[in-house]
Write a protein that holds these residues in place. Structure first.
Motif, PDB file in Angstrom:
ATOM      1  N   GLN A 247       0.836  -1.208   0.000  1.00 15.17           N
ATOM      2  CA  GLN A 247       0.000   0.000   0.000  1.00 15.17           C
ATOM      3  C   GLN A 247       0.870   1.257   0.000  1.00 15.17           C
ATOM      4  N   GLN A 248       1.916   1.248   0.804  1.00 21.01           N
ATOM      5  CA  GLN A 248       2.818   2.396   0.866  1.00 21.01           C
ATOM      6  C   GLN A 248       3.537   2.569  -0.471  1.00 21.01           C
ATOM      7  N   ALA A 249       3.957   1.447  -1.074  1.00 21.95           N
ATOM      8  CA  ALA A 249       4.649   1.501  -2.363  1.00 21.95           C
ATOM      9  C   ALA A 249       3.779   2.155  -3.422  1.00 21.95           C
ATOM     10  N   CYS A 250       2.495   1.796  -3.435  1.00 25.05           N
ATOM     11  CA  CYS A 250       1.582   2.372  -4.434  1.00 25.05           C
ATOM     12  C   CYS A 250       1.311   3.847  -4.149  1.00 25.05           C
ATOM     13  N   ALA A 251       1.157   4.179  -2.872  1.00 25.70           N
ATOM     14  CA  ALA A 251       0.885   5.571  -2.505  1.00 25.70           C
ATOM     15  C   ALA A 251       2.058   6.481  -2.854  1.00 25.70           C
ATOM     16  N   GLU A 252       3.283   5.940  -2.746  1.00 24.43           N
ATOM     17  CA  GLU A 252       4.486   6.749  -2.967  1.00 24.43           C
ATOM     18  C   GLU A 252       5.151   6.461  -4.316  1.00 24.43           C
ATOM     19  N   ASN A 253       4.541   5.588  -5.140  1.00 23.14           N
ATOM     20  CA  ASN A 253       5.160   5.142  -6.402  1.00 23.14           C
ATOM     21  C   ASN A 253       6.599   4.669  -6.156  1.00 23.14           C
ATOM     22  N   ASN A 254       6.750   3.816  -5.151  1.00 22.50           N
ATOM     23  CA  ASN A 254       8.066   3.380  -4.688  1.00 22.50           C
ATOM     24  C   ASN A 254       8.302   1.931  -5.104  1.00 22.50           C
ATOM     25  N   ALA A 255       9.113   1.741  -6.146  1.00 26.66           N
ATOM     26  CA  ALA A 255       9.362   0.394  -6.662  1.00 26.66           C
ATOM     27  C   ALA A 255      10.132  -0.468  -5.671  1.00 26.66           C
ATOM     28  N   THR A 256      11.005   0.147  -4.886  1.00 31.01           N
ATOM     29  CA  THR A 256      11.786  -0.612  -3.902  1.00 31.01           C
ATOM     30  C   THR A 256      10.880  -1.241  -2.858  1.00 31.01           C
ATOM     31  N   LEU A 257       9.932  -0.466  -2.348  1.00 34.37           N
ATOM     32  CA  LEU A 257       8.990  -1.006  -1.367  1.00 34.37           C
ATOM     33  C   LEU A 257       8.118  -2.095  -1.975  1.00 34.37           C
ATOM     34  N   LEU A 258       7.706  -1.913  -3.225  1.00 35.55           N
ATOM     35  CA  LEU A 258       6.913  -2.942  -3.893  1.00 35.55           C
ATOM     36  C   LEU A 258       7.703  -4.246  -3.967  1.00 35.55           C
ATOM     37  N   GLY A 259       8.986  -4.137  -4.309  1.00 38.04           N
ATOM     38  CA  GLY A 259       9.827  -5.318  -4.369  1.00 38.04           C
ATOM     39  C   GLY A 259       9.983  -5.994  -3.020  1.00 38.04           C
ATOM     40  N   GLU A 260      10.098  -5.183  -1.970  1.00 37.57           N
ATOM     41  CA  GLU A 260      10.215  -5.745  -0.621  1.00 37.57           C
ATOM     42  C   GLU A 260       8.945  -6.513  -0.248  1.00 37.57           C
ATOM     43  N   ALA A 261       7.798  -5.927  -0.559  1.00 29.92           N
ATOM     44  CA  ALA A 261       6.523  -6.588  -0.253  1.00 29.92           C
ATOM     45  C   ALA A 261       6.411  -7.918  -0.981  1.00 29.92           C
ATOM     46  N   ALA A 262       6.736  -7.907  -2.267  1.00 30.88           N
ATOM     47  CA  ALA A 262       6.630  -9.127  -3.063  1.00 30.88           C
ATOM     48  C   ALA A 262       7.586 -10.206  -2.564  1.00 30.88           C
ATOM     49  N   THR A 263       8.788  -9.795  -2.164  1.00 25.79           N
ATOM     50  CA  THR A 263       9.783 -10.754  -1.695  1.00 25.79           C
ATOM     51  C   THR A 263       9.343 -11.401  -0.380  1.00 25.79           C
ATOM     52  N   ILE A 264       8.768 -10.614   0.510  1.00 28.80           N
ATOM     53  CA  ILE A 264       8.246 -11.159   1.771  1.00 28.80           C
ATOM     54  C   ILE A 264       7.217 -12.248   1.476  1.00 28.80           C
TER      55      ILE A 264
END
Length: 286
Positions: free
Chosen positions: A190-207
């Motif tokens: 959710q934070q990744a989408c709100a901030e357009n943050n690819a790094t956070l998206l990757g972290e979420a997916a990896t978890i």
């Protein structure tokens, strides 16, 4: 005549026990099932689920079942089947929208989702934005705002697993044991989408991918994690009910050919002999 297309998915960004039940957020990519519905005699080579969707639609609109025999469905798709790439969802969602357009009848996305899950567990690729979705009941549909710029190097395995086979696995206890990790992944996404943050998206997916190892393990998974670290990629995601894996990256920032070289060097091609570079898209039937 009317047409519609729905994207494939490289597995899921996250899937697991979230907000009280198993839910997912698909990883839509720019590879499409395109469906054309016209007036005419049904084809002999129709995909059974596409015809089943037409029957459901006619019942939903309270139209005579016989009308279906005047509708011809042509499905054009090269999406790999039974590998976790949402090929069935793409087919049936595109069929539904093309049929609605051909008959000039209304079909909103919530109804579309309900019709799809009535046929089989469904991916969230049918929504026009990344969406946390209860893929069994359609009861949860929480949309994420924004779409980080991410490409996916899709690693295709020769192994297949149908959605039905996955859902026969005893999953509940393992899913619940990983609920805390998945709640964390959902928060990061959710934070990744709100901030357009690819790094956070990757972290979420990896978890979520790591948690999935307890249920449907991918071969050489630790080697894949080392590759992600070696290339400073955003992360990786998996098909939680299939065999594909996605390496999350940006070709403007990461050396894709170097990554492909490491796949060979690290002997990962033995498990995933083919790969495709695709762009992650928001989703939705168009």
């Amino acid at each position: 005549m009317a047409q519609a297309q729905c994207p494939a998915s490289c597995g899921e960004l996250i899937q697991g026990w979230i907000l009280g039940s198993e839910k997912l957020v698909s990883c839509p990519v720019d590879w499409y099932s395109c469906v054309e519905v016209t007036s005419g005699k049904p084809r002999n080579d129709e995909r059974p689920l596409t015809r089943a969707m037409v029957r459901q639609l006619l019942a939903h609109w309270q139209l005579p079942p016989g009308l279906g025999q005047t509708l011809r469905i042509a499905c054009h798709s090269t999406i790999p089947v039974a590998k976790g790439m949402a090929s069935s969802t793409a087919d049936i969602a595109a069929t539904a929208v093309a049929t609605a357009r051909h008959l000039q009848l209304p079909l909103d996305v919530r109804t579309l989702a309900q019709l799809c899950v009535a046929l089989e567990p469904t991916d969230s690729t049918l929504f026009p934005q990344l969406t946390l979705f209860d893929h069994n009941t359609a009861g949860t549909q929480i949309h994420c705002g924004g779409l980080p710029q991410v490409e996916v190097l899709v690693l295709e395995s020769p192994l297949t697993l149908t959605t039905a086979d996955y859902h026969r696995l005893p999953r509940r206890q393992i899913l619940q044991e990983n609920a805390t990790a998945l709640e964390s992944a959902w928060g990061k996404l959710q934070q990744a989408c709100a901030e357009n943050n690819a790094t956070l998206l990757g972290e979420a997916a990896t978890i979520s991918a790591i948690a999935s190892q307890a249920l449907l393990p991918k071969p050489a998974f630790n080697t894949l994690l080392r590759l992600v670290e070696r290339g400073d990629l955003y992360g990786l995601n998996v098909a939680h009910s299939g065999s594909v894996v996605g390496l999350l990256l940006d070709s403007d920032r990461h050396d894709v050919e170097a990554v492909r070289g490491w796949l060979k060097e690290m002997k990962l091609l033995a498990h995933w002999p083919q790969n495709f570079l695709l762009k992650m898209v928001a989703g939705g039937v168009t």
